[in-house]
Design a protein around this motif. Structure first.
Motif, short mmCIF file in Angstrom:
data_model
loop_
_atom_site.label_atom_id
_atom_site.label_comp_id
_atom_site.label_asym_id
_atom_site.label_seq_id
_atom_site.Cartn_x
_atom_site.Cartn_y
_atom_site.Cartn_z
N UNK A 159 66.85 17.22 109.42
CA UNK A 159 67.89 16.94 110.40
C UNK A 159 69.20 16.51 109.74
N UNK A 160 70.30 17.12 110.19
CA UNK A 160 71.62 16.77 109.70
C UNK A 160 71.98 17.37 108.36
N UNK A 161 71.04 18.12 107.77
CA UNK A 161 71.28 18.70 106.46
C UNK A 161 71.01 20.20 106.46
N UNK A 162 71.76 20.92 105.67
CA UNK A 162 71.53 22.34 105.46
C UNK A 162 70.85 22.48 104.11
N UNK A 163 69.57 22.77 104.12
CA UNK A 163 68.80 22.88 102.88
C UNK A 163 68.98 24.28 102.33
N UNK A 164 69.55 24.37 101.13
CA UNK A 164 69.96 25.65 100.55
C UNK A 164 69.18 25.93 99.27
N UNK A 165 68.45 27.04 99.25
CA UNK A 165 67.78 27.50 98.03
C UNK A 165 68.75 28.35 97.23
N UNK A 166 68.90 28.05 95.94
CA UNK A 166 69.81 28.81 95.10
C UNK A 166 69.29 28.81 93.66
N UNK A 167 69.80 29.76 92.87
CA UNK A 167 69.26 29.96 91.52
C UNK A 167 70.06 29.26 90.43
N UNK A 168 71.31 28.93 90.69
CA UNK A 168 72.13 28.31 89.66
C UNK A 168 72.73 29.29 88.68
N UNK A 169 72.63 30.59 88.95
CA UNK A 169 73.24 31.59 88.08
C UNK A 169 74.70 31.77 88.46
N UNK A 170 75.61 31.38 87.57
CA UNK A 170 77.03 31.57 87.82
C UNK A 170 77.43 33.01 87.45
N UNK A 171 78.42 33.57 88.16
CA UNK A 171 79.35 32.90 89.07
C UNK A 171 78.86 32.84 90.51
N UNK A 172 77.58 33.16 90.77
CA UNK A 172 77.10 33.17 92.13
C UNK A 172 76.89 31.79 92.71
N UNK A 173 76.16 30.93 91.96
CA UNK A 173 75.84 29.62 92.53
C UNK A 173 75.61 28.58 91.45
N UNK A 174 75.93 27.34 91.80
CA UNK A 174 75.70 26.21 90.91
C UNK A 174 75.88 24.92 91.71
N UNK A 175 75.74 23.79 91.05
CA UNK A 175 75.86 22.49 91.70
C UNK A 175 76.65 21.57 90.79
N UNK A 176 77.77 21.05 91.31
CA UNK A 176 78.64 20.22 90.48
C UNK A 176 79.34 19.19 91.36
N UNK A 177 79.34 17.94 90.91
CA UNK A 177 80.03 16.86 91.63
C UNK A 177 79.61 16.79 93.09
N UNK A 178 78.31 17.01 93.35
CA UNK A 178 77.79 16.87 94.70
C UNK A 178 78.12 18.00 95.64
N UNK A 179 78.49 19.15 95.10
CA UNK A 179 78.81 20.30 95.96
C UNK A 179 78.33 21.60 95.34
#
Length: 293
Positions: free
Chosen positions: A35-55
């Motif tokens: 609830x209240x969150x969008x749970x996102x599955x991702x691979x961390x392969x740039x430039x497609x997806x990654x996680x930095x500074x809480x985003x």
């Protein structure tokens, strides 16, 4: 030497706050994995997806981050290998998966797929000593790709091709650099970005020049989409509305340019509109954004 496309640099943590919007009241808590969150599955392969500074960052990731903000949801990151992303959506453990995933009719049978966020053409990552750009160039070669990619069955049809499947792009590229395989067929944005960041590899990427109806996934123009659980199609429709607005303002391209996706080919559909009458109405038109010229 560490590969720049390593997802190990990605740190899983919770997103710190998303802005509210008119869309937030439309999302029903019982339809979300949490609830209240969008749970996102991702691979961390740039430039497609990654996680930095809480985003979420990267092309796929930044667009999804903006969508979550507009929906008034906090992103709950779920970093995993590509092979686990679709299964996580199907099981309901996550709300959406991303990872430069191409649309296929088969995937429409197991997930609800979003509007495209960009288009792409597959090709060959290889040594700068070679200039392979045709399916026939792969005959008799040792070729690597990623487990679960939609075009794997087509690669297996190429005469004499010796296929190696990998869980990650990192592993495939390591074997290519080491000379254990001759080429990699991967996500065009991912491999192009990696090559640009690592000129010492002496690698380049050439798109297929074939247009072979027997190999539509390898040689056709594809579209990158997000995947949702079929039971949560209302969320997909809300996301599509935001994506459509981003196409109208060419926000897709302004984001893409930061990750090396600047050419019009990424934002202009070409060829057969294969979604019409499949997972979209018969009169469905693909979005586009062409600003140059």
């Amino acid at each position: 030497m560490a590969l720049s496309l390593s997802r190990r640099l990605v740190v899983c943590a919770l997103l710190a706050g998303g802005s509210l919007s008119a869309f937030s009241s439309m999302v029903r808590a019982e339809e979300l994995a949490e609830a209240g969150k969008l749970t996102v599955a991702f691979t961390g392969d740039m430039p497609g997806s990654g996680w930095q500074d809480g985003k979420l960052i990267g092309y796929d990731g930044e667009i999804m981050q903006r969508i979550a903000d507009k929906l008034g949801l906090k992103v709950q990151p779920a970093l995993m290998e590509w092979s686990g992303t679709i299964a996580s959506v199907q099981s309901g453990r996550v709300d959406v998966m991303l990872g430069t995933m191409g649309w296929t009719q088969k995937r429409t049978e197991i997930m609800s797929l979003s509007q495209p966020i960009h288009y792409f053409k597959n090709g060959i990552m290889q040594s700068t000593k070679t200039s392979w750009d045709k399916l026939s160039d792969l005959e008799g070669r040792k070729v690597g790709t990623i487990t679960g990619f939609s075009f794997v069955p087509e690669l297996k049809k190429i005469n004499g091709l010796q296929l190696s499947l990998y869980d990650t792009a990192d592993a495939a590229v390591r074997d290519l650099i080491a000379g254990r395989i001759d080429a990699v067929i991967g996500d065009p944005p991912v491999v192009s970005y990696a090559i640009k960041q690592n000129p010492q590899w002496n690698m380049h990427f050439l798109a297929f020049t074939d247009s072979n109806p027997n190999y539509p996934l390898l040689t056709g123009l594809g579209q990158v989409v997000y995947g949702f659980n079929k039971k949560n199609d209302d969320l997909r429709k809300q996301v599509d509305a935001i994506i459509n607005d981003m196409w109208k303002t060419c926000e897709m391209k302004s984001i893409g340019e930061r990750y090396g996706l600047s050419d019009d080919v990424w934002y202009t559909p070409a060829g057969e509109n294969f979604r019409a009458g499949v997972d979209r109405p018969a009169d469905y038109k693909l979005p586009s954004c062409k600003t140059s010229g």
